[in-house]
Design a protein around this motif. Sequence first.
Motif, PDB file in Angstrom:
ATOM      1  N   GLU A   1       0.787  -1.063  -0.031  1.00 52.32           N
ATOM      2  CA  GLU A   1      -0.092  -0.013  -0.011  1.00 52.32           C
ATOM      3  C   GLU A   1       0.747   1.232  -0.117  1.00 52.32           C
TER       4      GLU A   1
ATOM      5  N   ALA B   1      -0.179   7.933  -3.450  1.00 53.78           N
ATOM      6  CA  ALA B   1      -0.360   8.281  -5.256  1.00 53.78           C
ATOM      7  C   ALA B   1       0.857   8.778  -5.955  1.00 53.78           C
TER       8      ALA B   1
ATOM      9  N   ARG C   1      -3.827   0.740  -3.496  1.00 47.73           N
ATOM     10  CA  ARG C   1      -4.365   1.837  -2.741  1.00 47.73           C
ATOM     11  C   ARG C   1      -4.119   1.798  -1.161  1.00 47.73           C
TER      12      ARG C   1
ATOM     13  N   VAL D   1      -2.898  -0.472  -8.453  1.00 50.00           N
ATOM     14  CA  VAL D   1      -2.531   0.701  -9.123  1.00 50.00           C
ATOM     15  C   VAL D   1      -1.447   0.504 -10.061  1.00 50.00           C
TER      16      VAL D   1
END
Length: 550
Positions: free
Chosen positions: A479, A482, A512, A541
């Motif tokens: 995780e 961004a 995420r 992602v």
Amino acid sequence: MTLWQRLIADARGFDSCARFWVDGDYTSMTWGELIDEAQRTAPALRRLGVGPGTRIAAVLANGPGAARALTAGWICGAAVASLPVRVAGTDAAGYAEQLRGICEHLEPVVLLADSATLAALPQPVHPTVAAHSFESLSSDGSAAEPTPPGEDEVAFIQYSSGSTGTPKGCMLTPRAIAAQLDMLAHLTAAEPGEIGVTWLPWSHDMGLFGGLLSGWWNDVTTYYSTPQRFLMSPRTWFEDIARYGAHYTAGSPTALQVAARVTALRVKELPGSLDQLKAAIIGAERVHWEVLEDAIANLGRFGLRRRALMPAYGLAEGTLAVTATPISEEPRFLAMDSVALAAGLLRRVDPDDPGATKVVSAGPVCTGMTLIEPEPGGDRLAPIRFRSVSLATGYYGDATRTAEHFSDGVLDTGDLGFVVDGHLYPVGRSDDMISVGGRNVYLREVEKAIEAANDLRLGCSTLIDTRLPGRSRLTLLLETGARVNHEAVARRAATAAMSTGALLLEECVFLRRNALPRTPSGKVQRHRCRQLLAEGGFAPVATIQLAESL
């Protein structure tokens, strides 16, 4: 029969011998010769301060030097602590730091290892604990009279082999060790004059008690190869069994699958047969039915019999074995629904069901063991708990963890499984541990190193090992925020995995925040992550493939 009566007094009259792999060939030594050399080595240890009530830290690399030093330490009355060996791919500084941490905790009078191990480490390994090589323990010509630890004193401290954190040290008495060796003799139906072959590391309980000491106890001539030789050429395992007519061996499921496939692929004819093999104990990690079938498919033409394969369950806290498939039976399995099993539920299905997982039996309990079974009719995985005459007395210098796992003579292993018709079916190790090439790796410690290398928050990653034909694939689920350079993070993660645990990271899947399933306490659910990864249940992602360019 006491440990010392059998290993020191009785062994002088044994007809068998130990054959150690040294410089490209086996060298032979009778057990009486080993004991004599140990008695001549003991005065050198006593000059270093070794005596009753003291502790020796030892890196027990397979070979005559380690066997002699172990025996000499016991002759002096010391408790010998087995430290993890250095894993290929880990850096010397990190390994030295691990040894230093254990020595801080253990407070030994001396650290022993072979000269090659010590030469590769920054010196001093510890500021107050002197390090000496096995080779440097020269004799002055005198022989020490044995004054070994008493029956209920600590004689051996087994630290987790290959652990990347501070390992737990299981304290074992001579009484417990003798009981375990007696169990192993019973379950393998060992007879004097027979032959054993093993390459497993002595720093691991399966290699020491199931290999070195088991051959010694049973008056069985045993060929002691090395993990390094096996890793260089896995086929040597079965070549040795065939060449020397071995009746006994042991290994992990991963090693069995690799060696069987390599042997079938590269060997047209073995230097003998495998049909005399009575017992190949398979353990140290969960045994998959496909591995056993694969071994028979690849080695059946060389004489390997299905009945010779002996799936077993054990751990250092029990000295070694807890349950094992009887020597008179073939391995068995129960087909369970894999999705339900991942959720901790037990649901029997047809073996041909595409969603079936064939859970392999590790057999009934060994003599002197008692499983604490859950209430009948349970439909969930349950903790594996047992009492045993070979149970450790606890973890050295760790009252908290001892209290968590040991209570009134019962060990809560932290592992999960179920019992059917008296057979134990282990399913998972709940302490986030995997076995790689005969060594244990604590994945959470590797994950912490990966997080630190990338300056990420603690607990944002998990490593998932997925079985593929002939090997395992390691994927990192991570995780992140961004704005990260996925390629750079993945590269640093791969470097940390290799340097910390000698693990090859093949894939990095970026997710995420808060995408990883967790328990109410916040711990990542590794088994659920494995299921979601297999089912495509994550929404990545980014995904970086690493293995091709490493």
